[in-house]
Design a protein around this motif. Structure first.
Motif, short mmCIF file in Angstrom:
data_model
loop_
_atom_site.label_atom_id
_atom_site.label_comp_id
_atom_site.label_asym_id
_atom_site.label_seq_id
_atom_site.Cartn_x
_atom_site.Cartn_y
_atom_site.Cartn_z
N HIS A 101 56.47 66.93 -6.95
CA HIS A 101 55.48 66.05 -7.58
C HIS A 101 54.07 66.54 -7.29
CE1 HIS A 101 53.33 62.57 -8.97
NE2 HIS A 101 52.80 62.38 -7.76
N GLN A 102 53.28 66.70 -8.31
CA GLN A 102 51.91 67.15 -8.16
C GLN A 102 50.96 65.97 -8.43
OE1 GLN A 102 50.93 70.17 -7.12
NE2 GLN A 102 53.09 70.67 -6.85
N PRO A 103 50.28 65.49 -7.40
CA PRO A 103 49.35 64.39 -7.62
C PRO A 103 48.19 64.84 -8.49
CG PRO A 103 49.05 65.33 -5.43
CD PRO A 103 50.28 65.96 -6.02
N PRO A 104 47.57 63.93 -9.21
CA PRO A 104 46.47 64.29 -10.09
C PRO A 104 45.28 64.83 -9.30
CG PRO A 104 46.58 61.91 -9.78
CD PRO A 104 47.81 62.48 -9.17
N THR A 105 44.54 65.72 -9.94
CA THR A 105 43.33 66.26 -9.33
C THR A 105 42.24 65.18 -9.32
OG1 THR A 105 43.86 68.48 -10.09
CG2 THR A 105 41.56 68.05 -9.45
N ILE A 106 41.69 64.93 -8.16
CA ILE A 106 40.68 63.89 -8.01
C ILE A 106 39.44 64.50 -7.38
CG2 ILE A 106 40.14 61.64 -6.98
CD1 ILE A 106 43.21 61.24 -6.81
N ILE A 107 38.32 64.32 -8.01
CA ILE A 107 37.06 64.82 -7.47
C ILE A 107 36.35 63.65 -6.81
CG2 ILE A 107 34.86 65.91 -7.98
CD1 ILE A 107 36.20 67.24 -10.39
N GLU A 150 21.05 45.07 11.85
CA GLU A 150 21.82 45.03 10.61
C GLU A 150 23.08 45.86 10.77
OE1 GLU A 150 19.94 45.17 6.49
OE2 GLU A 150 18.28 45.88 7.75
N GLY A 151 24.18 45.31 10.27
CA GLY A 151 25.43 46.07 10.24
C GLY A 151 25.60 46.70 8.87
N PHE A 152 25.99 47.96 8.84
CA PHE A 152 26.18 48.69 7.60
C PHE A 152 27.60 49.22 7.49
CE2 PHE A 152 21.68 48.81 8.41
CZ PHE A 152 21.07 48.80 7.15
N SER A 153 28.06 49.36 6.26
CA SER A 153 29.36 49.98 6.02
C SER A 153 29.20 51.01 4.91
CB SER A 153 30.41 48.94 5.61
OG SER A 153 30.07 48.34 4.37
N ALA A 154 30.11 51.97 4.89
CA ALA A 154 30.14 52.97 3.83
C ALA A 154 31.58 53.15 3.38
CB ALA A 154 29.57 54.30 4.33
N ASN A 155 31.76 53.21 2.09
CA ASN A 155 33.09 53.32 1.50
C ASN A 155 33.41 54.78 1.22
OD1 ASN A 155 35.45 53.09 0.07
ND2 ASN A 155 34.58 52.02 -1.69
N LEU A 156 34.33 55.34 1.96
CA LEU A 156 34.73 56.73 1.77
C LEU A 156 36.10 56.84 1.10
CD1 LEU A 156 33.62 58.28 5.18
CD2 LEU A 156 32.30 57.93 3.09
N ARG A 157 36.57 55.72 0.57
CA ARG A 157 37.89 55.74 -0.07
C ARG A 157 37.82 56.39 -1.45
NH1 ARG A 157 39.54 49.58 0.06
NH2 ARG A 157 37.53 49.53 -1.00
N CYS A 158 38.95 56.90 -1.89
CA CYS A 158 39.03 57.46 -3.23
C CYS A 158 38.92 56.34 -4.26
CB CYS A 158 40.37 58.18 -3.38
SG CYS A 158 40.66 58.78 -5.06
N ASN A 159 38.31 56.64 -5.40
CA ASN A 159 38.15 55.63 -6.45
C ASN A 159 39.12 55.85 -7.60
OD1 ASN A 159 36.48 58.01 -7.00
ND2 ASN A 159 35.84 56.95 -8.86
N TYR A 160 40.20 56.59 -7.33
CA TYR A 160 41.20 56.84 -8.37
C TYR A 160 42.06 55.60 -8.56
CZ TYR A 160 45.05 58.99 -10.91
OH TYR A 160 46.00 59.29 -11.85
N HIS A 161 42.21 55.16 -9.82
CA HIS A 161 43.00 53.96 -10.11
C HIS A 161 44.17 54.35 -11.02
CE1 HIS A 161 39.99 51.35 -8.33
NE2 HIS A 161 39.07 52.05 -8.98
N SER A 162 45.37 54.18 -10.52
CA SER A 162 46.54 54.52 -11.31
C SER A 162 47.76 53.90 -10.66
CB SER A 162 46.70 56.04 -11.39
OG SER A 162 47.93 56.39 -12.00
N ASP A 163 48.88 53.95 -11.34
CA ASP A 163 50.12 53.49 -10.75
C ASP A 163 50.73 54.58 -9.87
OD1 ASP A 163 50.73 55.22 -12.77
OD2 ASP A 163 52.35 54.01 -13.63
N ILE A 164 50.08 55.76 -9.85
CA ILE A 164 50.53 56.84 -8.97
C ILE A 164 49.79 56.72 -7.66
CG2 ILE A 164 50.69 59.34 -8.67
CD1 ILE A 164 50.61 59.62 -11.70
N GLU A 165 50.52 56.79 -6.56
CA GLU A 165 49.91 56.63 -5.25
C GLU A 165 48.86 57.70 -5.01
OE1 GLU A 165 51.19 56.47 -0.53
OE2 GLU A 165 52.68 56.79 -2.10
#
Length: 209
Positions: free
Chosen positions: A16-22, A79-94
């Motif tokens: 299985h080849q996951p999709p290319t995500i930039i 002040e407390g700060f957060s940063a989102n480093l998660r991938c923003n890919y949305h799909s039914d594929i993990e």
């Protein structure tokens, strides 16, 4: 070999080849050393102006965003700060990308940042170590609800300097698995309410877990 309905073959997984995500990652220099706060806020606003869902080019902001505040009325308003480093890919594929939220705290009085942490509690504890030394030795307080707020009884030896605006407290949460988050900017002094997990008769009178 007996196949179970819905079971994936190991060979299917290997092929299985996951999709290319930039992923758009933050500049390392400005991420670790944000510099002028106003410029940092302006970068955030510019990002959301330029990348909007209505324009069809939305993408998450990879810089620091304000999450919470604490210490009002003291020399260590923070002040407390957060940063989102998660991938923003949305799909039914993990998604196979590595990513998470990271946290840090800025003290306006000291004009200094904490390090970058994987847990919000750790960032606030680092701030307290730097700006409120002695907080770890404070007696643990047990609260009683009073309407929509809480009341605390302080032992006679409770330090007076920790009864001032912006001071943190160590708040007993019982031995629960939940409610473990440190809450910044809250009563009784407007500082960080540090959650302490331990057995106590008040929260666990019958030994509930």
């Amino acid at each position: 070999m007996i196949a179970i309905q819905g079971q994936l073959s190991i060979f299917d997984l290997l092929n299985h080849q996951p999709p290319t995500i930039i992923m758009s990652m933050p500049d390392a220099g400005t991420f670790t050393h944000p510099g002028d706060l106003q410029a940092m806020y302006e970068r955030r606003e510019a990002h959301y102006r330029d990348h909007h869902v209505m324009k069809g080019n939305w993408r998450p902001y990879r810089g620091w965003e304000t999450r919470s505040a604490s210490g009002k009325g003291s020399e260590h308003v923070a002040e407390g700060f957060s940063a989102n480093l998660r991938c923003n890919y949305h799909s039914d594929i993990e998604c196979y990308c590595v990513g998470t939220y990271v946290y840090r705290v800025y003290c306006h009085g000291c004009q200094t940042w904490t390090g970058i942490y994987g847990k919000e509690n750790e960032a606030w504890e680092a701030h307290l170590d730097a700006c409120w030394p002695g907080w770890r030795e404070l007696p643990v307080l047990e609260s009683k609800t009073s309407g929509y707020s809480y009341k605390y009884n302080y032992p006679e030896n409770y330090p007076e300097k920790f009864k001032t605006p912006g001071a943190p407290i160590r708040d007993c949460r019982g031995n629960t698995k939940y409610g473990t988050r440190h809450v910044p900017g809250t009563e009784p002094f407007g500082g960080v309410k540090v959650g302490i997990i331990r057995d106590c008769k008040h929260h666990n009178p019958k030994g509930e877990k």
